[in-house]
Design an enzyme around this catalytic site. Sequence first.
Site, PDB file in Angstrom:
ATOM      1  N   HIS A 140       0.871  -1.172   0.000  1.00 32.20           N
ATOM      2  CA  HIS A 140       0.000   0.000   0.000  1.00 32.20           C
ATOM      3  C   HIS A 140       0.916   1.232   0.000  1.00 32.20           C
ATOM      4  O   HIS A 140       2.023   1.181   0.509  1.00 32.20           O
ATOM      5  CB  HIS A 140      -0.844  -0.046   1.287  1.00 32.20           C
ATOM      6  CG  HIS A 140      -1.910   0.992   1.387  1.00 32.20           C
ATOM      7  ND1 HIS A 140      -1.653   2.284   1.752  1.00 32.20           N
ATOM      8  CD2 HIS A 140      -3.248   0.916   1.201  1.00 32.20           C
ATOM      9  CE1 HIS A 140      -2.791   2.969   1.787  1.00 32.20           C
ATOM     10  NE2 HIS A 140      -3.778   2.158   1.446  1.00 32.20           N
ATOM     11  N   ASP A 217       3.040  -4.632   8.031  1.00 27.57           N
ATOM     12  CA  ASP A 217       1.840  -3.804   7.898  1.00 27.57           C
ATOM     13  C   ASP A 217       0.645  -4.757   8.001  1.00 27.57           C
ATOM     14  O   ASP A 217       0.356  -5.496   7.067  1.00 27.57           O
ATOM     15  CB  ASP A 217       1.887  -3.080   6.548  1.00 27.57           C
ATOM     16  CG  ASP A 217       0.551  -2.463   6.147  1.00 27.57           C
ATOM     17  OD1 ASP A 217      -0.455  -2.647   6.868  1.00 27.57           O
ATOM     18  OD2 ASP A 217       0.503  -1.810   5.093  1.00 27.57           O
ATOM     19  N   GLN A 220      -4.566  -5.049   6.815  1.00 28.07           N
ATOM     20  CA  GLN A 220      -5.555  -5.910   6.165  1.00 28.07           C
ATOM     21  C   GLN A 220      -5.657  -7.286   6.810  1.00 28.07           C
ATOM     22  O   GLN A 220      -6.555  -8.051   6.484  1.00 28.07           O
ATOM     23  CB  GLN A 220      -5.203  -6.090   4.671  1.00 28.07           C
ATOM     24  CG  GLN A 220      -5.287  -4.803   3.871  1.00 28.07           C
ATOM     25  CD  GLN A 220      -6.699  -4.248   3.808  1.00 28.07           C
ATOM     26  OE1 GLN A 220      -7.684  -4.962   3.977  1.00 28.07           O
ATOM     27  NE2 GLN A 220      -6.805  -2.959   3.560  1.00 28.07           N
ATOM     28  N   LYS A 243     -10.446  -0.731  10.393  1.00 30.31           N
ATOM     29  CA  LYS A 243     -10.635  -1.890   9.507  1.00 30.31           C
ATOM     30  C   LYS A 243     -11.092  -3.118  10.300  1.00 30.31           C
ATOM     31  O   LYS A 243     -11.435  -4.140   9.730  1.00 30.31           O
ATOM     32  CB  LYS A 243      -9.348  -2.195   8.750  1.00 30.31           C
ATOM     33  CG  LYS A 243      -8.967  -1.091   7.757  1.00 30.31           C
ATOM     34  CD  LYS A 243      -7.959  -1.567   6.761  1.00 30.31           C
ATOM     35  CE  LYS A 243      -7.193  -0.431   6.108  1.00 30.31           C
ATOM     36  NZ  LYS A 243      -7.959   0.295   5.096  1.00 30.31           N
ATOM     37  N   CYS A 381      -4.805   2.671  -3.665  1.00 31.59           N
ATOM     38  CA  CYS A 381      -3.569   3.151  -3.044  1.00 31.59           C
ATOM     39  C   CYS A 381      -2.425   2.165  -3.231  1.00 31.59           C
ATOM     40  O   CYS A 381      -1.605   1.961  -2.333  1.00 31.59           O
ATOM     41  CB  CYS A 381      -3.761   3.460  -1.551  1.00 31.59           C
ATOM     42  SG  CYS A 381      -4.878   4.829  -1.278  1.00 31.59           S
TER      43      CYS A 381
END
Lengths: 423, 150
Positions: A140, A217, A220, A243, A381
């Site tokens: 991302h 990261d 997600q 999220k 993104c």
Amino acid sequence: MTAPGNTEVVARSSASNRAFDVDRIRGEFPGLHQDIKGKPLVYLDNAASSQKPQQVIDAISDFYAHDYSNIHRGVHELSERATKAYESARLKVQAFMGAASEREIVFVRGTTEGINLVADSFGRANVGEGDEVLITTMEHHSNIVPWQMLCERNGASLKVVPINDRGELEMEEFKKLLGSKTKIVAVGHVSNALGTINPIRTIIELAHAQGTPVLIDGAQAAPHVAIDVRELDCDFYTISAHKMFGPSGMGALYAKESLLEKMPPYQGGGDMILSVSFEKTTYNRLPFRFEAGTPNIAGAVGFGATIDYLNGIGMDRIAAYEEELLDYGTNALRDVPGLRIVGEASHKASVISFVLDGIHPHDIGTILDQEGIAVRTGHHCAQPVMDRFGVAATARASLALYNTREDIDRLVEGLATVREVFS
Amino acid sequence: MSTDALRELYQEVILDHSKKPRNFREIDNASHDAKGHNPLCGDRLSLYVVVEDGVIRDMSFKGAGCAISTASASMMTEVLKGKTQAEAEALFESFHGVVTGKTDADEDALGKLAVFAGVRDYPVRVKCATLAWHTLNAALAEKEEAVSTE
């Protein structure tokens, strides 16, 4: 594994003995129950942000109504209550991520700030002229740009691991690019544009074999799979509450205490200090040293509530349910004429990105919206991913625990309408 | 049935131009050119204009975009051939007023561009309809940088 981790595993497995009741779960999300353009909403934009359960909405609202004040310094009752609520949220996040200590959990605005904190603070102290930062093609923008900025500032260079046609990392290339100059590896656990679940365990082992720390990261991954930072042995892992069915503007950075101890402060201000004079300022202990200013107190309370909510269902059960739903959705979309799925990794979570022959994703998005179906269209993104697959944009359906096979069926019907309009 | 509502946006003539864009070519000896970009959806187009004595003699475009932006570029190149720069600017003003819902569609002023009136009900798509026109402005003003809708 130490005791707190075991407790967490037991809690998760006991939850998995109960049936996954998606109707009950749906009932807890008021945002799902509305008509859009005269049709019942089908919400398939979860990779962008998720809807909120009543439990989280109530926790935030109750906190503001009854327990709100500033934290940490007040001697009065309300400040004590607010501080307790804020810090107990930290303990919940610590347990959820499997961290050894609450000193390793820094509250941030979200994953983007978590990455910026590490790039700025760890990067300032550890990445210099001629050094390298290793990321991947599928990151991302938030896991690209902070590292680019760091490299530009410090004279380092950014190296990028390529991906194959299925949207999986080229691990042989990773091994070649990982060198003695690599000062940090930063990689997404799950790709927001492709849904690929990356082999982060292997990546961490390879990087550690030569002493390079790894940032994951987890934006997600956190709503879909269980996270255990100690089992992974990652150095940094960062997540966003919004999220995960929690409030926006709230997230957490896990950082190993041994690293965090040595990192210079990120932002300066109140709460991150022990004492200030014009001659010398003494910084606060962990994790407060990294939390300058009055934080998102109610956001933390909501974050704690969303973690309680997820634990009540059980991350393993959520993952199992979603895996089945992803299979169903993938098979259903494969049967749509002219549809091509972008990203067909063997390990995937939640995301189905696709293009339709001769129809631009933006037109798909507008027409689906008329059918009450919310999907994302665009570059997500992740422009380097779009370039890699030779498309300007894709349409993306992203699933969450409250989605159903009926949602997928509505999407397939919606895509038939798209084709009808363009026929 | 919302397919009817969609037909307001995706009129036959728009679909036709999006599938078979007119003047979809480069012009080697263009007197003016510019690039336009809509970062929201990744649309990119290059616009080529031949202006002689203040009159647009030829105009063409290349690029990739959604149905609305492609059809808008295609129809713009058709409509503006033979118009003066001042007429082109006036037409853009009318067109912009209609797609943003500020003015009602005036068939006399807009001619066949009136088919884009449906865009007013889709605020996020206004930029798709106006990308080619903004790019034209930049070309005529001889701006070096690519136009961005953001």
